[in-house]
Write a protein that holds these residues in place. Sequence first.
Motif, PDB file in Angstrom:
ATOM      1  N   ASP A 167       0.830  -1.221  -0.131  1.00 32.78           N
ATOM      2  CA  ASP A 167       0.103   0.095   0.055  1.00 32.78           C
ATOM      3  C   ASP A 167       0.646   1.359   0.033  1.00 32.78           C
ATOM      4  OD1 ASP A 167      -2.139  -1.630   2.270  1.00 32.78           O
ATOM      5  OD2 ASP A 167      -2.625  -1.444   0.039  1.00 32.78           O
ATOM      6  N   THR A 168       2.002   1.060   0.010  1.00 28.90           N
ATOM      7  CA  THR A 168       3.195   2.157   0.062  1.00 28.90           C
ATOM      8  C   THR A 168       2.996   3.199  -1.304  1.00 28.90           C
ATOM      9  OG1 THR A 168       4.545   1.209   1.778  1.00 28.90           O
ATOM     10  CG2 THR A 168       5.482   2.732   0.246  1.00 28.90           C
ATOM     11  N   GLY A 169       3.066   4.496  -1.125  1.00 27.91           N
ATOM     12  CA  GLY A 169       2.897   5.319  -2.313  1.00 27.91           C
ATOM     13  C   GLY A 169       2.422   6.737  -1.935  1.00 27.91           C
ATOM     14  N   VAL A 170       2.246   7.483  -2.654  1.00 26.49           N
ATOM     15  CA  VAL A 170       1.636   8.763  -2.633  1.00 26.49           C
ATOM     16  C   VAL A 170       0.343   8.666  -2.872  1.00 26.49           C
ATOM     17  CG1 VAL A 170       1.604  11.114  -3.265  1.00 26.49           C
ATOM     18  CG2 VAL A 170       3.916   9.778  -3.322  1.00 26.49           C
ATOM     19  N   TYR A 171      -0.568   8.959  -2.059  1.00 24.44           N
ATOM     20  CA  TYR A 171      -1.864   9.102  -2.174  1.00 24.44           C
ATOM     21  C   TYR A 171      -2.466  10.597  -2.534  1.00 24.44           C
ATOM     22  CZ  TYR A 171      -2.392   4.605  -0.367  1.00 24.44           C
ATOM     23  OH  TYR A 171      -1.904   3.149  -0.288  1.00 24.44           O
ATOM     24  N   TYR A 172      -3.195  10.657  -3.551  1.00 26.85           N
ATOM     25  CA  TYR A 172      -3.822  12.036  -4.075  1.00 26.85           C
ATOM     26  C   TYR A 172      -5.456  11.823  -4.083  1.00 26.85           C
ATOM     27  CZ  TYR A 172       0.714  12.101  -6.342  1.00 26.85           C
ATOM     28  OH  TYR A 172       1.928  12.265  -6.783  1.00 26.85           O
ATOM     29  N   CYS A 173      -6.074  12.832  -3.436  1.00 27.17           N
ATOM     30  CA  CYS A 173      -7.358  12.879  -3.679  1.00 27.17           C
ATOM     31  C   CYS A 173      -7.674  14.005  -4.913  1.00 27.17           C
ATOM     32  CB  CYS A 173      -8.120  13.903  -2.530  1.00 27.17           C
ATOM     33  SG  CYS A 173      -7.458  15.505  -2.282  1.00 27.17           S
ATOM     34  N   TRP A 174      -9.043  13.381  -5.329  1.00 26.69           N
ATOM     35  CA  TRP A 174      -9.409  13.795  -6.823  1.00 26.69           C
ATOM     36  C   TRP A 174     -10.901  14.107  -6.865  1.00 26.69           C
ATOM     37  CZ3 TRP A 174     -13.267  11.366  -9.438  1.00 26.69           C
ATOM     38  CH2 TRP A 174     -13.534  11.632 -10.684  1.00 26.69           C
TER      39      TRP A 174
END
Length: 115
Positions: free
Chosen positions: A89-96
């Motif tokens: 689940d590691t990563g950069v999370y972006y809302c949209w």
Amino acid sequence: QVQLVESGGGLVQAGGSLRLSCVASGIKFSINPIGWYRQAPGKQREMVALIGSGDSTHYADSAKGRFTISRGNAENTMYLQMNNLKPEDTGVYYCWTTGWGRQYWGQGTQVTVSS
């Protein structure tokens, strides 16, 4: 001018939980489709969770049963509750969100899950 700002990312051990928040200015989450996307190192950005037209929810297979997307009580907030986190689940999370024929993204918040 539309602006989306995420928060809530961080470092967590596998099995832990995080709650991501996104606050918008200039647009209302309450009346538009919203979503969370993730970009892992070396990979393309992918949809994690989405609330579409008619409030239908969609989750990536990897997120089903562990993640929950929701709108906040305020018209300009949204959340992603993430439970039983895994190293993948590691990563950069972006809302949209989308509105007036355009797409809008936040700047991203880093989530790192250690094994």
